[in-house]
Enzyme design. Structure first.
Site, PDB file in Angstrom:
ATOM      1  N   ASN A 160       0.915  -1.257  -0.083  1.00  0.00           N
ATOM      2  CA  ASN A 160      -0.079   0.086   0.031  1.00  0.00           C
ATOM      3  C   ASN A 160       0.899   1.567   0.007  1.00  0.00           C
ATOM      4  O   ASN A 160       1.388   1.599   1.109  1.00  0.00           O
ATOM      5  CB  ASN A 160      -0.764   0.089   1.245  1.00  0.00           C
ATOM      6  CG  ASN A 160      -2.110  -1.140   1.213  1.00  0.00           C
ATOM      7  OD1 ASN A 160      -3.013  -1.110   0.539  1.00  0.00           O
ATOM      8  ND2 ASN A 160      -1.608  -2.225   1.925  1.00  0.00           N
ATOM      9  N   GLU A 161       1.074   1.908  -1.201  1.00  0.00           N
ATOM     10  CA  GLU A 161       2.114   2.877  -1.283  1.00  0.00           C
ATOM     11  C   GLU A 161       1.550   4.330  -0.895  1.00  0.00           C
ATOM     12  O   GLU A 161       0.352   4.356  -0.577  1.00  0.00           O
ATOM     13  CB  GLU A 161       2.407   2.976  -2.820  1.00  0.00           C
ATOM     14  CG  GLU A 161       3.003   1.803  -3.519  1.00  0.00           C
ATOM     15  CD  GLU A 161       4.492   1.840  -3.026  1.00  0.00           C
ATOM     16  OE1 GLU A 161       4.735   1.729  -1.794  1.00  0.00           O
ATOM     17  OE2 GLU A 161       5.163   0.993  -3.712  1.00  0.00           O
ATOM     18  N   PRO A 162       2.271   5.330  -0.587  1.00  0.00           N
ATOM     19  CA  PRO A 162       1.740   6.533  -0.269  1.00  0.00           C
ATOM     20  C   PRO A 162       0.428   6.977  -1.123  1.00  0.00           C
ATOM     21  O   PRO A 162       0.647   6.659  -2.186  1.00  0.00           O
ATOM     22  CB  PRO A 162       3.239   7.386  -0.547  1.00  0.00           C
ATOM     23  CG  PRO A 162       4.172   6.728  -0.370  1.00  0.00           C
ATOM     24  CD  PRO A 162       3.739   5.277  -0.787  1.00  0.00           C
ATOM     25  N   SER A 164      -2.367   5.565  -0.371  1.00  0.00           N
ATOM     26  CA  SER A 164      -3.578   4.676  -0.277  1.00  0.00           C
ATOM     27  C   SER A 164      -4.503   5.083   0.860  1.00  0.00           C
ATOM     28  O   SER A 164      -4.149   5.661   1.980  1.00  0.00           O
ATOM     29  CB  SER A 164      -2.589   3.233   0.274  1.00  0.00           C
ATOM     30  OG  SER A 164      -2.034   2.659  -0.731  1.00  0.00           O
ATOM     31  N   THR A 179      10.056   2.208  -3.575  1.00  0.00           N
ATOM     32  CA  THR A 179       9.961   0.683  -3.477  1.00  0.00           C
ATOM     33  C   THR A 179      10.862   0.096  -4.546  1.00  0.00           C
ATOM     34  O   THR A 179      11.257  -1.001  -4.407  1.00  0.00           O
ATOM     35  CB  THR A 179       8.404   0.426  -3.465  1.00  0.00           C
ATOM     36  OG1 THR A 179       7.746   1.127  -2.583  1.00  0.00           O
ATOM     37  CG2 THR A 179       8.125  -1.196  -3.399  1.00  0.00           C
TER      38      THR A 179
END
Ligand code: F6R
Length: 636
Positions: A160-162, A164, A179
């Site tokens: 869950n990347e920034p 999300s 990432t």
């Protein structure tokens, strides 16, 4: 306002800090094992959410140990992994399927149909229904009893990347740059890292009955500080854990170093005001108020939680002078000690005037990158300087660089009629291998040897430039490094013996070693562990009573200003000379194989860091230098 005992709590999530990631991992593994056993007693399944990456490896290793040595059974475990790259074949060594089998499932008695890892092979059109079914499977089992998490340097949990959303569902996500560059190491370069992944959504993670997030090493320290002390923001998905009733963050000391309780402990509790603590408080106060040390006033101390310190000294003036002098005394242009000078307040001893110095360089260029100015001074000031290159550094050489050198040898032989069948054969073999080499494939032994030789020649070139005779260069080729992959072997007896032997041979008065704790799995830390173990083993040798060890940091980080015990200043000319020394490492210029997220060249990183250190000294009110290299003394 007097706030000597403020007891401020900056922390919004319960945390626990362990001396090492080993101890911390054991404690997390114990919690998981206890849960499994409790569920067994109740005749129930334990539903676990599992993570991959470097962080949980030691947790899984301990679970395997508990299974093998203490009979912990995984028969009642059902597990769901957080994520998988997309697209990704489960048999690929980079897949999380492979990771889980390798690091846990193949070594315990979990039934084959009881573990689930998102499938990276499904078609685009079925991803949505697949993700919904993955969540449903968890729901049908009553949800996750325990979720283990790592954290990305960008604050991601799972993938869950920034950005999300807190209610985000399990889905296909596009990986962000940080990432992908962090994963570049496993994939043999950024270009090979998949752009997408399937990840369990934040909503499902947050529904777990218990969440433990683990984080080790200095490189995770900034994001952990924001997660624990900052506001809940979409940009840092891990910060959502602040709203979970039963979440905890488990970390090691080097990761905890960025937290306020470590940076400004006097704001949490009463502290022992010894000199290191006083230095820490005063430098912190000066830098946060943007004042030099000698400009701090009683009011500054009182208004910033330091009234207790002020009360002990009486006046700001007295504290300021004491600390200023101590910082002043760390600065020396004589890293090997100044001959015939009073050394009471100098970082190094005056005698013996000519010292034997042994510099440990984890990779073949760390000596010049991290302490090039000091290295040059030690040679110029007449010390007997040796350099021990701990690893071959072969994986960081690009394939075409290797080809260039093989070709050179072949052409050289042809040009001078030294035609040699063996060279031709090697050329064809290495060339043939490199031509067919697949992305991320391990190099053949011959190619690795060639790459290692390239780095040897570069290190020798630097030594020639600095003025170290060839007989004082020691190429240790520590075996732990020689896997041909990013993943290294654990340190073994042979590694310790090699390091201890070179120390015994040189009998140094001074040792320099890389004290890099940024990445607990990184080569620098492993190389330091080997030096420390060797020093322990040699403790009783007579020469050891005169041997001092100084630690420098690698290309990225620097020691906190209050910890620095020796600062070696550099003039603009010396900075330039160091740059030329770094340039000798041609294979590491113009974009290296494992570049990471930092696009700067090594010489730029080194200069930025050395200038920043000098600037900090200057901000504290000390003289202005172009650059400074900093060291902390290791006390065994
Ligand atoms: C892995 C995962 C990621 C990692 C994170 C930290 O399943 O979900 O969130 O936990 O990227 O990775 P390491 O531990 O390698 O630093």
């Amino acid at each position: 306002m007097s706030n000597g005992n403020l007891h401020i709590n900056f922390e919004k999530i319960p945390i626990s800090i362990f001396a090492s990631s080993e101890d911390a991992s054991k404690s997390v593994a114990k919690e998981i094992a206890d849960l499994i056993k409790l569920k067994q007693k109740e005749g129930k399944k334990a539903i676990l959410g599992l993570a991959t990456g470097s962080s949980p490896k030691k947790v899984y290793a301990e679970l395997i140990r508990l299974h093998k040595q203490e009979g912990l059974s995984f028969k009642n475990v059902i597990s769901f992994n957080l994520d998988e790259y997309y697209p990704m074949q489960p048999a690929s060594p980079q897949s999380y399927h492979w990771f889980m089998k390798e690091n846990l499932f193949d070594h315990v008695d979990i039934p084959k149909d009881s573990y689930f890892v998102p499938d990276g092979t499904i078609g685009m059109d079925t991803v949505k229904s697949y993700c919904a079914a993955y969540e449903k499977k968890i729901n049908d089992l009553g949800g996750l009893d325990f979720q283990l998490l790592g954290i990305g340097r960008n604050g991601h949990i799972g993938f869950n990347e920034p950005g999300s959303h807190i209610d985000s569902l399990t889905r296909l996500i596009t990986l962000d740059f940080t990432t992908r560059s962090d994963a570049g190491l496993d994939f043999g370069g950024l270009a090979n890292v998949p752009r997408k992944a399937i990840t369990l959504g934040i909503k499902k993670i947050m529904q777990a009955k218990r969440i433990v997030l683990i984080a080790w090493g200095e490189h995770k320290s900034p994001i952990i500080r924001q997660t624990v002390e900052g506001p809940v923001v979409e940009q840092i998905p891990a910060s959502y854990l602040q709203g979970h009733p039963n979440a905890q963050i488990v970390m090691d000391e080097s990761c905890a170093a960025g937290l306020s309780r470590r940076k400004t402990p006097w704001l949490f509790d009463s502290v022992e005001w010894d000199m290191p603590m006083i230095k820490k408080a005063v430098t912190n106060l000066a830098l946060s108020l943007e004042k030099s040390v000698l400009m701090l006033t009683n009011e500054d101390y009182n208004e910033n939680g330091l009234s207790e310190l002020l009360a002990r000294y009486g006046e700001a003036y007295d504290i300021n002078i004491e600390v200023f002098n101590r910082i002043q005394h760390t600065i020396t242009g004589w890293p090997g000690g100044k001959p015939n000078a009073d050394d009471t307040h100098r970082p190094e001893r005056a005698n013996p005037a000519r010292k034997r110095v042994l510099i440990f360089s984890p990779h073949p260029d760390d000596d010049i990158i991290s302490m090039g100015g000091t290295f040059q001074r030690l040679v110029d000031q007449g010390h007997e300087v040796h350099v021990a290159y701990q690893t071959s550094g072969n994986i960081a050489v690009a394939d075409d660089e290797a080809l260039r050198f093989i070709e050179f040898v072949r052409d050289f032989n042809a040009r001078f009629a030294l035609h040699n069948e063996a060279t031709d054969k090697m050329y064809f073999e290495a060339n043939g291998f490199l031509e067919k080499k697949k992305k991320g494939e391990k190099d053949s032994e011959a190619v690795r040897a060639i790459k290692g030789l390239i780095r040897v020649s570069e290190a020798k070139n630097t030594c020639r430039f600095v003025g170290v005779p060839q007989e004082n260069t020691h190429f240790l080729n520590m075996p732990f490094y020689e896997t041909g992959m990013v993943q290294k072997k654990p340190l073994g007896e042979e590694d310790y013996t090699i390091v201890a032997n070179v120390i015994r041979e040189v009998k140094p008065h001074q040792i320099y070693a890389a004290g890099d704790l940024a990445d607990p799995h990184g080569t620098h830390k492993v190389c330091l562990d080997a030096v420390i173990e060797a020093l322990h083993r040699l403790k009783k040798e007579p020469f050891m009573k005169d041997c001092w060890t100084w630690l420098y940091k690698g290309a990225w980080a620097e020691w906190d200003i209050d910890l620095i015990e020796m600062a070696v200043p550099m003039s603009p000319d010396q900075v330039m000379r160091k740059r030329m020394g770094i340039f000798k490492h041609q294979s590491q210029k113009d974009g290296v194989v494992y570049q990471g997220t930092d696009a700067r060249e090594f010489w730029q990183r080194a200069e930025d860091r050395n200038q920043a250190t000098a600037l900090l000294y200057n901000k504290l009110g000390l003289a202005e230098y172009a650059a400074m290299e900093a060291f902390v003394r290791l006390k065994i």
